[in-house]
Scaffold this motif. Structure first.
Motif, PDB file in Angstrom:
ATOM      1  N   THR A   7     -67.867 -98.286 -76.407  1.00 57.07           N
ATOM      2  CA  THR A   7     -67.559 -97.960 -77.798  1.00 57.07           C
ATOM      3  C   THR A   7     -66.249 -98.611 -78.200  1.00 57.07           C
ATOM      4  O   THR A   7     -65.411 -98.939 -77.345  1.00 57.07           O
ATOM      5  CB  THR A   7     -67.439 -96.439 -78.012  1.00 57.07           C
TER       6      THR A   7
ATOM      7  N   ASP B 199     -63.845 -97.114 -79.678  1.00 54.02           N
ATOM      8  CA  ASP B 199     -62.771 -96.185 -79.314  1.00 54.02           C
ATOM      9  C   ASP B 199     -62.327 -96.405 -77.872  1.00 54.02           C
ATOM     10  O   ASP B 199     -61.119 -96.436 -77.578  1.00 54.02           O
ATOM     11  CB  ASP B 199     -63.232 -94.732 -79.487  1.00 54.02           C
TER      12      ASP B 199
ATOM     13  N   SER C 126     -54.416 -99.090 -81.154  1.00 52.29           N
ATOM     14  CA  SER C 126     -55.135 -98.147 -82.004  1.00 52.29           C
ATOM     15  C   SER C 126     -56.501 -98.721 -82.374  1.00 52.29           C
ATOM     16  O   SER C 126     -56.715 -99.931 -82.310  1.00 52.29           O
ATOM     17  CB  SER C 126     -54.337 -97.874 -83.282  1.00 52.29           C
ATOM     18  N   LYS C 127     -57.393 -97.853 -82.791  1.00 46.24           N
ATOM     19  CA  LYS C 127     -58.701 -98.328 -83.228  1.00 46.24           C
ATOM     20  C   LYS C 127     -58.531 -99.212 -84.468  1.00 46.24           C
ATOM     21  O   LYS C 127     -59.242-100.213 -84.619  1.00 46.24           O
ATOM     22  CB  LYS C 127     -59.646 -97.173 -83.524  1.00 46.24           C
TER      23      LYS C 127
END
Length: 177
Positions: A29, A31, A40-41
């Motif tokens: 994923t 994330d 960070s995403k």
């Protein structure tokens, strides 16, 4: 004022490659990639707006790695020499590269807009052999056998021992002669 952290695409790719190798692509994923890369995403999506874009870049890098290795192993200019190098380099693939490449190709090939680089890679490799000659037809058969084994083992569709792997590749090389 602190200077913003520069996001390194190479580091993102390393993190994504490690994750896909460890999980077999099952828990891949954005994330998890962001966490693995230590960003960070939002930082990840700035560089790769979609998961498909990230996978496409990973596949491009993997194919370039393979082609560079194949070219460095090619001993002559004849198509047969290039096919022999392709088979030898394929045989040498470490389990980590094998699993990663197979999962990347499978993920990307399910998206018609993104399959072009996989198709181009295989078309170029397939055309190393001249189908109008007996040698070329044998080379194509050898190529198809090793690529089939690569996908079966890499995608975990069939257990293949190292001895079986080595035997198939040795047979493929014999078909070239």
């Amino acid at each position: 004022m602190a200077r913003p952290k520069r996001i390194d695409k190479s580091e993102i790719l390393k993190a994504a490659e490690a994750l896909i190798t460890e999980t077999g692509g099952l828990h891949f994923t954005m994330d998890l990639v962001a966490a693995r890369a230590g960003i960070s995403k939002g930082g990840l999506t700035y560089s790769y707006p979609t998961k498909d874009a990230l996978i496409e870049d990973m596949l491009r890098r993997e194919l370039q790695r393979f082609v560079s290795h194949r070219e460095s192993e090619t001993t002559g200019v004849a198509p047969r020499d290039k096919m022999e190098a392709h088979i030898k380099v394929s045989a040498e693939q470490k389990a980590v590269y094998l699993t990663r490449a197979a999962h990347l190709m499978a993920a990307l090939s399910s998206h018609p807009d993104h399959r072009k680089q996989v198709q181009a890679f295989y078309r170029e490799a397939f055309e190393l052999a001249d189908p109008t000659t007996e040698e070329g037809r044998r080379a194509r058969t050898a190529f198809l056998s090793i690529e089939g084994l690569f996908l079966l083992r890499g995608l975990g569709l069939m257990e293949v021992s190292d001895q079986e792997w080595d035997d198939v590749f040795a047979d493929a090389l014999k078909h070239l002669n």
